[in-house]
Design an enzyme around this catalytic site. Structure first.
Site, PDB file in Angstrom:
ATOM      1  N   LYS A 198      13.489 -14.913 -10.654  1.00 39.43           N
ATOM      2  CA  LYS A 198      13.057 -13.907 -11.632  1.00 39.43           C
ATOM      3  C   LYS A 198      12.058 -14.538 -12.603  1.00 39.43           C
ATOM      4  O   LYS A 198      11.048 -13.946 -12.939  1.00 39.43           O
ATOM      5  CB  LYS A 198      14.247 -13.357 -12.434  1.00 39.43           C
ATOM      6  CG  LYS A 198      15.135 -12.395 -11.689  1.00 39.43           C
ATOM      7  CD  LYS A 198      14.575 -11.009 -11.530  1.00 39.43           C
ATOM      8  CE  LYS A 198      14.152 -10.595 -10.189  1.00 39.43           C
ATOM      9  NZ  LYS A 198      14.701 -10.856  -8.957  1.00 39.43           N
ATOM     10  N   CYS A 258       0.853  -1.181   0.000  1.00 36.93           N
ATOM     11  CA  CYS A 258       0.000   0.000   0.000  1.00 36.93           C
ATOM     12  C   CYS A 258       0.893   1.237   0.000  1.00 36.93           C
ATOM     13  O   CYS A 258       1.921   1.276   0.658  1.00 36.93           O
ATOM     14  CB  CYS A 258      -0.935   0.099   1.198  1.00 36.93           C
ATOM     15  SG  CYS A 258      -2.141  -1.209   1.275  1.00 36.93           S
ATOM     16  N   TRP A 260      -2.666  -2.759  -1.701  1.00 36.51           N
ATOM     17  CA  TRP A 260      -2.321  -4.181  -1.862  1.00 36.51           C
ATOM     18  C   TRP A 260      -3.149  -4.892  -0.814  1.00 36.51           C
ATOM     19  O   TRP A 260      -2.924  -4.734   0.392  1.00 36.51           O
ATOM     20  CB  TRP A 260      -0.825  -4.389  -1.621  1.00 36.51           C
ATOM     21  CG  TRP A 260      -0.359  -5.758  -2.001  1.00 36.51           C
ATOM     22  CD1 TRP A 260       0.000  -6.175  -3.250  1.00 36.51           C
ATOM     23  CD2 TRP A 260      -0.201  -6.891  -1.136  1.00 36.51           C
ATOM     24  NE1 TRP A 260       0.368  -7.498  -3.213  1.00 36.51           N
ATOM     25  CE2 TRP A 260       0.260  -7.965  -1.925  1.00 36.51           C
ATOM     26  CE3 TRP A 260      -0.405  -7.097   0.219  1.00 36.51           C
ATOM     27  CZ2 TRP A 260       0.514  -9.230  -1.411  1.00 36.51           C
ATOM     28  CZ3 TRP A 260      -0.153  -8.353   0.741  1.00 36.51           C
ATOM     29  CH2 TRP A 260       0.312  -9.403  -0.081  1.00 36.51           C
ATOM     30  N   ASN A 302      -1.666   2.736   5.540  1.00 34.20           N
ATOM     31  CA  ASN A 302      -0.798   1.633   5.119  1.00 34.20           C
ATOM     32  C   ASN A 302      -0.362   0.912   6.389  1.00 34.20           C
ATOM     33  O   ASN A 302       0.184   1.536   7.289  1.00 34.20           O
ATOM     34  CB  ASN A 302       0.419   2.214   4.374  1.00 34.20           C
ATOM     35  CG  ASN A 302       1.515   1.188   4.158  1.00 34.20           C
ATOM     36  OD1 ASN A 302       1.243   0.005   4.013  1.00 34.20           O
ATOM     37  ND2 ASN A 302       2.749   1.648   4.134  1.00 34.20           N
ATOM     38  N   GLY A 303      -0.645  -0.391   6.450  1.00 32.24           N
ATOM     39  CA  GLY A 303      -0.279  -1.146   7.650  1.00 32.24           C
ATOM     40  C   GLY A 303      -1.398  -2.110   8.000  1.00 32.24           C
ATOM     41  O   GLY A 303      -2.274  -2.377   7.176  1.00 32.24           O
ATOM     42  N   GLU A 319       8.607 -15.141 -10.904  1.00 30.80           N
ATOM     43  CA  GLU A 319       7.824 -13.985 -10.452  1.00 30.80           C
ATOM     44  C   GLU A 319       7.311 -13.107 -11.592  1.00 30.80           C
ATOM     45  O   GLU A 319       6.255 -12.524 -11.468  1.00 30.80           O
ATOM     46  CB  GLU A 319       8.562 -13.162  -9.391  1.00 30.80           C
ATOM     47  CG  GLU A 319       9.694 -12.323  -9.884  1.00 30.80           C
ATOM     48  CD  GLU A 319      10.395 -11.575  -8.768  1.00 30.80           C
ATOM     49  OE1 GLU A 319       9.736 -11.077  -7.851  1.00 30.80           O
ATOM     50  OE2 GLU A 319      11.633 -11.472  -8.828  1.00 30.80           O
ATOM     51  N   ARG A 343       3.972  -0.431  -4.825  1.00 23.38           N
ATOM     52  CA  ARG A 343       3.670  -0.895  -3.467  1.00 23.38           C
ATOM     53  C   ARG A 343       2.345  -1.653  -3.386  1.00 23.38           C
ATOM     54  O   ARG A 343       1.999  -2.214  -2.355  1.00 23.38           O
ATOM     55  CB  ARG A 343       3.614   0.307  -2.506  1.00 23.38           C
ATOM     56  CG  ARG A 343       4.907   1.054  -2.406  1.00 23.38           C
ATOM     57  CD  ARG A 343       4.764   2.241  -1.491  1.00 23.38           C
ATOM     58  NE  ARG A 343       4.598   1.830  -0.116  1.00 23.38           N
ATOM     59  CZ  ARG A 343       5.591   1.625   0.729  1.00 23.38           C
ATOM     60  NH1 ARG A 343       6.825   1.809   0.342  1.00 23.38           N
ATOM     61  NH2 ARG A 343       5.341   1.246   1.965  1.00 23.38           N
ATOM     62  N   LYS A 355       6.187  -4.540  -4.010  1.00 18.58           N
ATOM     63  CA  LYS A 355       7.634  -4.425  -3.851  1.00 18.58           C
ATOM     64  C   LYS A 355       8.074  -4.398  -2.400  1.00 18.58           C
ATOM     65  O   LYS A 355       9.052  -5.015  -2.025  1.00 18.58           O
ATOM     66  CB  LYS A 355       8.139  -3.182  -4.564  1.00 18.58           C
ATOM     67  CG  LYS A 355       9.639  -3.094  -4.522  1.00 18.58           C
ATOM     68  CD  LYS A 355      10.193  -2.459  -5.735  1.00 18.58           C
ATOM     69  CE  LYS A 355      11.693  -2.568  -5.790  1.00 18.58           C
ATOM     70  NZ  LYS A 355      12.147  -3.879  -6.229  1.00 18.58           N
ATOM     71  N   HIS A 385      20.240 -37.100  -7.073  1.00 14.70           N
ATOM     72  CA  HIS A 385      19.537 -37.520  -5.848  1.00 14.70           C
ATOM     73  C   HIS A 385      18.037 -37.274  -5.927  1.00 14.70           C
ATOM     74  O   HIS A 385      17.356 -37.311  -4.914  1.00 14.70           O
ATOM     75  CB  HIS A 385      20.154 -36.805  -4.638  1.00 14.70           C
ATOM     76  CG  HIS A 385      21.627 -37.044  -4.543  1.00 14.70           C
ATOM     77  ND1 HIS A 385      22.160 -38.248  -4.167  1.00 14.70           N
ATOM     78  CD2 HIS A 385      22.687 -36.246  -4.862  1.00 14.70           C
ATOM     79  CE1 HIS A 385      23.487 -38.181  -4.215  1.00 14.70           C
ATOM     80  NE2 HIS A 385      23.823 -36.966  -4.644  1.00 14.70           N
ATOM     81  N   GLU A 418      18.486 -17.097  -7.913  1.00 15.43           N
ATOM     82  CA  GLU A 418      17.969 -15.781  -8.294  1.00 15.43           C
ATOM     83  C   GLU A 418      17.381 -15.820  -9.711  1.00 15.43           C
ATOM     84  O   GLU A 418      16.327 -15.230  -9.978  1.00 15.43           O
ATOM     85  CB  GLU A 418      19.093 -14.736  -8.162  1.00 15.43           C
ATOM     86  CG  GLU A 418      18.811 -13.363  -8.739  1.00 15.43           C
ATOM     87  CD  GLU A 418      17.560 -12.681  -8.207  1.00 15.43           C
ATOM     88  OE1 GLU A 418      16.943 -13.190  -7.255  1.00 15.43           O
ATOM     89  OE2 GLU A 418      17.173 -11.651  -8.782  1.00 15.43           O
TER      90      GLU A 418
END
Ligand code: F6R
Length: 606
Positions: free
Chosen positions: A483, A2, A74, A100-101, A486, A27, A601, A502, A479
């Site tokens: 990427k 948010c 969000w 926000n929170g 996502e 956000r 983010k 294995h 990484e």
């Protein structure tokens, strides 16, 4: 998660709020809304979806107030609906709030407030009704009184229709920055929306409440005591927060890497002495000698950067190093003592789990250093020292340049510790000289973007992918896989190639491609054998290989060549083709590259 923004001044608030929301969209992007006061009346417009949708809805809605607040959401509590979009209102629409929170005790507070009709299913709406219940003419006092009853986190902004010259803000656990213009003020969850107007900012601390009028900011705490605030200067430029002709922020940020890498290392090493100096470490050589363990705490991509740090600290400084995913750290019994050095690594500096881990490590007596990008962020403030990574604003949800700079800073620390404890002047100098050559080598990789796009076209239709690497390149494939999943939504996994026998070998088949890193380092021959095994099982293969390695072409047609460098520095180069590979697949599949579904983010909730 948010984003909130507010404005008070002489300009039209609406364009500032909408432009600001766009900068904060990373956000959260489930819904958005604004509230502007005009002639003693609050007009509120909200819509489900992106800021563009809200902007369209506002096209026919001429709003000309000079004070307003806005929000991009969000979703946490309550679905993605217009009713759940902020701002929330009370007192017949005269009081409006963005938040926000998370309000943890919202059910309890709702019961206490009794017979009030709630419009939404959000936890945030309770705040506006709670503030209304305390309101008797003094908005700041009402906000303060209300917040004394709240358990949870908040960054909030509140306006009241009858007072066009007052904006109230408060913060606990969710960031809030106040920008100081000439007779005007901006409020936002981070500095990026403020950059076009001013570089002078005040960071609100936890438990602080601000009354902003055109004449100034008055800050108090929850006990009504006055708090004196310092004005700070933001280094980021407005241009850095724009796409600058690139199709997406992600692509721009990938191409930013040679430059921001230089920003990360500039002035932080001494070639003659073959060592690095990171001012924020605040440790004497004796203290560095006394460390017997390093713990690196981070989430997601930052945790893969941390794994590279582990290799570097162990190899160069002979210090046993652990990487802890922050969301697990505080639920274990982490063994920390005065000989443990803890680093918290975070682009945003606001990740809730990382922050909670910082607090836990401090509670256990550790000195905690931060490696953070966003200046003034909570982790930067709460750690006992540390280093800014100087990556500039990173606005694509998928992290790219911040990751590279995290690795850069960790390598500098490893060189500094290594020189203090173990490695020779010559080794230190060799590492630093190689680091200095990295930007030029990054450019060579970036020049191959079109070739990587052609390879991406071949791999875009697969439903799965397996990334393989060994040694220092194992975190790199973690990484790379992160990427891919996502931003393209293709399922992928990353394995240390030696582990394949294995279990994961069973996956290999013509419809299950492998992306492998086979650059020339101490594990080259072993990696080559692993790739031969993959080839024998007919999985399509894309390989990263070192320039000049003609043998790589015997294994597959899809080879991306990267320049040679010292083994410990390989991640700085090898990550980039994988970023581009995922980026192009995401574009080809028509994904929303900068704002992948279900993600935000800055993960400020646990
Ligand atoms: C992935 C990504 C996330 C973040 C993670 C930590 O591309 O960006 O995995 O790395 O959420 O975020 P920070 O670094 O802000 O603590």
């Amino acid at each position: 998660m948010c984003g909130i923004i507010g404005y008070i001044g002489d300009k039209d608030a609406l364009p500032i709020l909408l432009k600001g929301l766009r900068r904060l969209e990373y956000r959260g992007y489930d819904s958005a809304g604004v509230a502007v006061i005009e002639s003693g009346k609050i007009t509120r417009v909200r819509s489900v979806g992106r800021i563009d949708k809200l902007t369209k809805e506002l096209k026919n809605n001429e709003l000309h107030g000079h004070i307003g607040i806005a929000h991009t959401r969000w979703a946490t509590h309550g679905g993605v609906t217009q009713e759940n979009a902020h701002p929330h209102v009370a007192l017949d629409g005269k009081l409006a709030l963005v938040h926000n929170g998370i309000i943890e005790n919202y059910r309890e507070l709702k019961n206490q407030l009794g017979d009030i009709k709630f419009e939404s299913q959000t936890d945030s709406e309770i705040l506006v009704h709670l503030i209304a219940s305390f309101y008797n003419g003094d908005l700041k006092q009402a906000v303060t009184n209300a917040l004394r009853h709240v358990r949870g986190t908040y960054g909030l902004a509140v306006v009241y229709a009858d007072n066009q010259d007052e904006l109230i803000v408060a913060r606990l656990g969710s960031p809030l920055v106040v920008g100081l213009g000439e007779g005007e003020y901006y409020v936002a969850s981070d500095a990026t929306p403020i950059l076009p107007y001013t570089k002078k900012v005040i960071f609100l601390e936890d438990g602080e409440i601000g009354r902003i009028t055109k004449d100034g900011l008055e800050t108090t705490n929850l006990s009504d005591e006055l708090v004196t605030k310092c004005v700070e200067e933001i280094e980021w430029t407005d241009e850095e927060a724009e796409k600058q002709g690139f199709d997406h922020f992600m692509l721009k940020e990938i191409f930013d890497q040679p430059q921001v890498f230089q920003d990360a290392i500039r002035g932080r090493y001494n070639l003659t002495e073959g060592t690095a100096y990171l001012g924020g470490l605040n440790m004497t050589d004796e203290e560095i000698h006394s460390i017997d363990r390093i713990v690196l705490i981070a989430c997601g991509t930052a945790s893969y950067a941390a794994m590279i740090g582990k290799y570097a600290f162990e190899r160069l400084a002979n210090i046993s190093t652990e990487v802890d995913v922050a969301s697990e750290f505080r639920y274990r019994n982490p063994i920390i003592n005065e000989k443990t050095l803890v680093f918290a690594i975070s682009q945003s500096g606001e990740t809730a789990d990382t922050l909670a881990a910082v607090r836990e490590a401090k509670r256990r007596g550790a000195f905690v250093r931060g490696i953070v990008n966003v200046v003034g962020s909570t982790i930067a403030r709460e750690t006992d020292g540390g280093t800014y990574m100087h990556a500039g604003p990173e606005l694509s949800v998928a992290s790219t340049k911040a990751y590279t700079n995290m690795v850069a800073i960790l390598l500098l620390y490893a060189i500094e510790f290594g020189r203090t404890r173990l490695i020779t002047l010559a080794t230190g100098q060799r590492l630093l000289n190689s680091l200095r050559e990295i930007p030029k080598k990054m450019e060579i990789i970036l020049q191959q973007a079109d070739k990587i796009k052609v390879i991406a076209e071949k791999y875009m239709y697969f439903k799965n992918a397996l990334f393989l690497g060994r040694g220092i390149n194992f975190p790199v494939v973690l990484e790379g896989s992160q990427k891919l999943k996502e931003i393209t939504y293709i399922h992928s996994e990353a394995y240390p190639a030696g582990e394949m026998k294995h279990g994961a070998n069973a996956l290999l088949a013509p419809d299950f491609p492998v992306i492998g890193i086979m650059t020339k380092d101490q594990l080259y021959d072993k990696m080559r054998s692993n790739i031969e095994e993959v080839k024998a099982r007919k999985s399509p293969i894309m390989l990263l290989a070192t320039q000049g390695d003609e043998q790589a072409k015997e294994l597959t047609d899809d080879v991306i060549y990267v320049p040679d460098t010292m083994e410990l520095l390989e991640p700085l180069l090898n990550t980039i083709p994988l970023q581009l590979f995922s980026y192009y697949i995401a574009v080809l599949l028509g994904r929303d590259v900068d704002r992948p579904r279900n993600l935000a983010k800055s993960v400020t909730v646990e």
